[in-house]
Design a protein around this motif. Structure first.
Motif, mmCIF file in Angstrom:
data_model
loop_
_atom_site.group_PDB
_atom_site.id
_atom_site.type_symbol
_atom_site.label_atom_id
_atom_site.label_comp_id
_atom_site.label_asym_id
_atom_site.label_seq_id
_atom_site.Cartn_x
_atom_site.Cartn_y
_atom_site.Cartn_z
ATOM 1 N N THR B 380 50.913 -20.654 -22.400
ATOM 2 C CA THR B 380 49.584 -21.266 -22.415
ATOM 3 C C THR B 380 48.726 -20.876 -21.216
ATOM 4 N N PHE B 381 49.319 -20.189 -20.234
ATOM 5 C CA PHE B 381 48.551 -19.774 -19.060
ATOM 6 C C PHE B 381 48.771 -18.290 -18.802
ATOM 7 N N ASP B 382 47.683 -17.556 -18.499
ATOM 8 C CA ASP B 382 47.787 -16.150 -18.121
ATOM 9 C C ASP B 382 47.871 -16.051 -16.596
ATOM 10 N N ALA B 383 48.072 -14.828 -16.111
ATOM 11 C CA ALA B 383 48.077 -14.617 -14.654
ATOM 12 C C ALA B 383 47.609 -13.201 -14.347
ATOM 13 N N VAL B 384 46.976 -13.061 -13.196
ATOM 14 C CA VAL B 384 46.654 -11.738 -12.668
ATOM 15 C C VAL B 384 47.676 -11.440 -11.573
ATOM 16 N N LEU B 385 48.309 -10.275 -11.670
ATOM 17 C CA LEU B 385 49.236 -9.842 -10.622
ATOM 18 C C LEU B 385 48.544 -8.721 -9.848
ATOM 19 N N VAL B 386 48.218 -8.996 -8.601
ATOM 20 C CA VAL B 386 47.523 -8.004 -7.771
ATOM 21 C C VAL B 386 48.566 -7.327 -6.880
ATOM 22 N N VAL B 387 48.858 -6.076 -7.216
ATOM 23 C CA VAL B 387 49.929 -5.345 -6.535
ATOM 24 C C VAL B 387 49.334 -4.590 -5.348
ATOM 25 N N SER B 388 49.972 -4.734 -4.211
ATOM 26 C CA SER B 388 49.473 -4.084 -2.993
ATOM 27 C C SER B 388 49.868 -2.612 -2.975
ATOM 28 N N PRO B 389 49.207 -1.810 -2.130
ATOM 29 C CA PRO B 389 49.589 -0.400 -2.024
ATOM 30 C C PRO B 389 51.062 -0.207 -1.632
ATOM 31 N N ASP B 390 51.577 -1.000 -0.715
ATOM 32 C CA ASP B 390 52.978 -0.832 -0.318
ATOM 33 C C ASP B 390 53.922 -1.103 -1.485
ATOM 34 N N HIS B 391 53.618 -2.111 -2.276
ATOM 35 C CA HIS B 391 54.464 -2.395 -3.439
ATOM 36 C C HIS B 391 54.248 -1.366 -4.552
ATOM 37 N N SER B 392 53.007 -0.962 -4.754
ATOM 38 C CA SER B 392 52.748 -0.043 -5.872
ATOM 39 C C SER B 392 53.390 1.320 -5.618
ATOM 40 N N GLY B 456 46.497 -1.480 3.290
ATOM 41 C CA GLY B 456 47.523 -0.438 3.231
ATOM 42 C C GLY B 456 48.856 -0.824 3.848
ATOM 43 N N ALA B 457 48.924 -1.931 4.540
ATOM 44 C CA ALA B 457 50.196 -2.353 5.128
ATOM 45 C C ALA B 457 50.535 -3.762 4.671
ATOM 46 N N GLY B 458 51.757 -3.951 4.249
ATOM 47 C CA GLY B 458 52.198 -5.285 3.828
ATOM 48 C C GLY B 458 52.938 -5.205 2.512
ATOM 49 N N LEU B 459 54.230 -5.526 2.546
ATOM 50 C CA LEU B 459 55.028 -5.514 1.315
ATOM 51 C C LEU B 459 54.856 -6.862 0.614
ATOM 52 N N PHE B 460 53.587 -7.167 0.330
ATOM 53 C CA PHE B 460 53.228 -8.412 -0.335
ATOM 54 C C PHE B 460 52.360 -8.083 -1.536
ATOM 55 N N SER B 461 52.468 -8.875 -2.562
ATOM 56 C CA SER B 461 51.505 -8.815 -3.656
ATOM 57 C C SER B 461 50.940 -10.212 -3.839
ATOM 58 N N SER B 462 50.155 -10.405 -4.868
ATOM 59 C CA SER B 462 49.474 -11.679 -4.999
ATOM 60 C C SER B 462 49.366 -12.066 -6.468
ATOM 61 N N ILE B 463 49.489 -13.352 -6.717
ATOM 62 C CA ILE B 463 49.384 -13.870 -8.091
ATOM 63 C C ILE B 463 48.204 -14.831 -8.165
ATOM 64 N N ILE B 464 47.366 -14.615 -9.179
ATOM 65 C CA ILE B 464 46.271 -15.553 -9.443
ATOM 66 C C ILE B 464 46.593 -16.235 -10.777
ATOM 67 N N GLY B 465 46.947 -17.488 -10.699
ATOM 68 C CA GLY B 465 47.301 -18.231 -11.907
ATOM 69 C C GLY B 465 46.059 -18.533 -12.735
ATOM 70 N N GLY B 466 46.236 -18.616 -14.038
ATOM 71 C CA GLY B 466 45.099 -18.825 -14.934
ATOM 72 C C GLY B 466 44.971 -20.251 -15.422
#
Lengths: 95, 483
Positions: B380-392, B456-466
């Motif tokens: 019932t909920f979507d999400a945006v996964l924003v992948v960082s350059p280090d993770h991608s 460009g630095a940081g082995l982090f990504s981000s989630i935006i819940g819907g």
């Protein structure tokens, strides 16, 4: 003396909502047709089922309505249907 | 629009004393006026000094009305007019062209072949906004609100309820007309019907709010596109506004125009510090507030809201993406400017500094996507996964593209019904008991949106819940950006 020195453009929709008086509350629901609008939030039906029981016990005729989704305004047709079929409406906003 | 002054037939010259080229051609103007072989009468307009040029009589274009309406950008300008219509024009001094237009073969014998002119006073940056307001002000139909001399306009705008809680730039006619130069659309064009009051939303009202938000004219087409994207039944900004949940329109921008207007897709991509990111999102929210009539405590019933409801707008880092762009994935031709709107919460961080394989990374992503917005809610909920350059980079090195990443994530997010039913794990929240024997996907098939952005630095990504998705709530919408 105040002299105008700066003019701004109104960012709003500049509308003035029509003022409508509430209808007077009925003395009794006996003999009236009461519409119960379920906005389809979870357990709103539980609440409205109980309300229906109480209203019927007091002599009201009850009609049930449902919005397609609670996230959007009630469709115009549904509003028209309720307005033409009922004397009174109760809308359930429940979680 | 004020009336365009008609130019007299014959030859018309527009000059100013401050311009050395105009001073140079002053004797030439006298020669044209005296030339008995020419049947063309000469009319000279002077912009600054009414006594210039001394060689011929001139009309003082004191309010610059002639210069403005006839689009004089350079002085001297020489125009030939027949039956009230312009048939030829030259700017600066060009011996050949002046001779051709005047029909005088010996004109300016002593002068150089050519010399560039100077800027017309009517396009002087210090004057152009007030001229536009004077001559084009009637294009604007919004109510004029006069501030009294003792009135602080910033405080007045707060008091009138026009702001989002931060100060706004006063929307003067000059500023609004300058904002409107950012679009080819007419001020009265209706872009959408703005909820919740269902008001026809004009380009003019958008421009007023864009000024207040701090936009530049180059941002305006993006604001318009974002409003087209949110004001429809699919995105359902009415519901996004009215809900008790903490969501607002998240605006994700794609295309080369994001660079042209200086958007941020890198360091601190969701944060403060970039004018385009901050003001485009803010303008959209101000329009919904001021034109749509959607204010907190009224139709906006959010329990907590989120700081992104001031503005949540950013660009995708397209060049660095190993999995293409969001707008392409949503059917937009590559290289086209577009906005995608998503009804989203504030972002939260996914930390994985040890994963070195795409499988490990997807395991972390899936585990962190699971709680959106509750570990036991499904589909019932979507999400945006924003992948960082280090993770991608981990995906790039493994050759995983968008389809592979999404497939791997969805595979990891199939959940047994016994973990989801109401009461399971001591949590009342959950799906009905009848689904105990089913395996259910956390997200609907289109329910994860992949975006590439961040520093460009940081082995982090981000989630935006819907928010509630699909026809019962909100569907992400993508629109191209117009002119």
């Amino acid at each position: 003396m105040n002299t105008a020195r700066l003019t701004l453009l109104d960012p709003t929709n500049e509308s003035r909502p029509a003022h409508r008086e509430l209808l007077t509350r009925p003395e009794s629901v006996s003999g009236l047709t009461v519409g119960l609008l379920d906005i389809v939030k979870a357990r709103g039906d539980v609440f409205l089922d109980r309300i229906e029981e109480l209203l019927v016990a007091e002599g009201a005729k009850v009609l049930r309505y449902r919005k397609p989704t609670f996230t959007k305004p009630a469709p115009a047709d549904l509003r028209h249907e309720i307005a033409t079929q009922c004397n009174v409406v109760i809308e359930a906003l429940a979680d | 629009m004020s009336t365009t002054p008609r130019l007299p037939d014959g030859l018309v010259a527009i000059v100013k004393r401050e311009c050395a080229t105009c001073v140079m051609v002053a004797p030439v103007l006298a020669d044209i006026a005296k030339d008995i072989t020419s049947a063309l009468p000469l009319t000279v307009y002077t912009q600054d000094d009414p006594s210039f040029p001394e060689t011929v009589s001139a009309i003082h274009d004191e309010d610059l009305s002639v210069s403005w309406h006839h689009d004089i950008e350079t002085v001297p300008t020489l125009i030939r007019v027949v039956d009230g219509k312009e048939v030829s024009r030259t700017v600066g001094w060009s011996k050949d062209t002046w001779r051709e237009i005047t029909g005088i073969a010996t004109l300016g014998e002593d002068l150089p072949v050519m010399r560039p002119g100077c800027g017309s006073l009517s396009v002087d940056p210090n004057l152009v906004d007030s001229l536009r307001a004077r001559f084009s002000g009637s294009l604007l139909t919004a109510r004029h609100v006069d501030m009294a001399s003792a009135e602080d306009e910033f405080e007045s705008m707060f008091a009138r309820g026009w702001t989002d809680g931060l100060p706004v730039i006063p929307p003067t006619p000059e500023r609004v007309l300058r904002m409107l130069t950012g679009t080819t659309r007419q001020p009265h064009d209706v872009v959408a019907i703005a909820p919740p009051d269902l008001v026809p939303l004009t380009v003019e009202k958008i421009a007023i709010n864009a000024v207040m938000a701090g936009c530049t004219p180059e941002h305006l087409p993006w604001v318009i596109a974002a409003l087209e994207a949110v004001c429809n039944d699919e995105f359902n900004i009415h519901g996004v506004l009215a809900t008790t949940m903490p969501v607002g329109p998240v605006i994700i921008c794609n295309g080369p125009g994001t660079h042209a207007i200086g958007m941020n897709s890198g360091i601190n991509v969701f944060g403060q510090g970039n004018r385009a990111n901050m003001t485009i999102g803010r303008a959209v929210q101000l329009v919904i507030r001021n034109v749509g009539g959607g204010r907190p405590g009224e139709v906006d019933r959010a329990t907590h809201g989120n700081p992104g409801k001031l503005s949540f707008c950013f660009a995708e880092d397209e060049a660095g993406s190993p999995f293409g762009t969001l707008s392409e994935a949503r059917g937009i031709t590559p290289g086209t400017d577009a906005v995608t709107v998503f009804a989203g919460e504030g972002p939260r961080c996914v930390v994985d500094q040890l994963a070195r394989t795409p499988e490990e990374l997807c395991n972390s992503f899936a585990a962190c996507l699971r709680p959106v917005p509750h570990p036991k809610s499904v589909m019932t909920f979507d999400a945006v996964l924003v992948v960082s350059p280090d993770h991608s980079r981990i995906f790039a090195e493994a050759g995983w593209g968008r389809d592979r990443i999404l497939r791997e994530l969805h595979d990891r997010l199939l959940i047994s019904g016994e973990d989801l039913v109401r009461g399971a794990h001591g949590m009342a929240e959950g799906v009905p008991e009848k689904l105990r024997d089913r395996t259910l996907p956390k997200f609907r098939p289109e329910g994860i949106l992949l975006v590439h952005a961040g520093g460009g630095a940081g082995l982090f990504s981000s989630i935006i819940g819907g928010w509630a998705n699909g026809t019962m709530g909100s569907t992400p919408v993508t629109r191209t950006v117009g002119t």
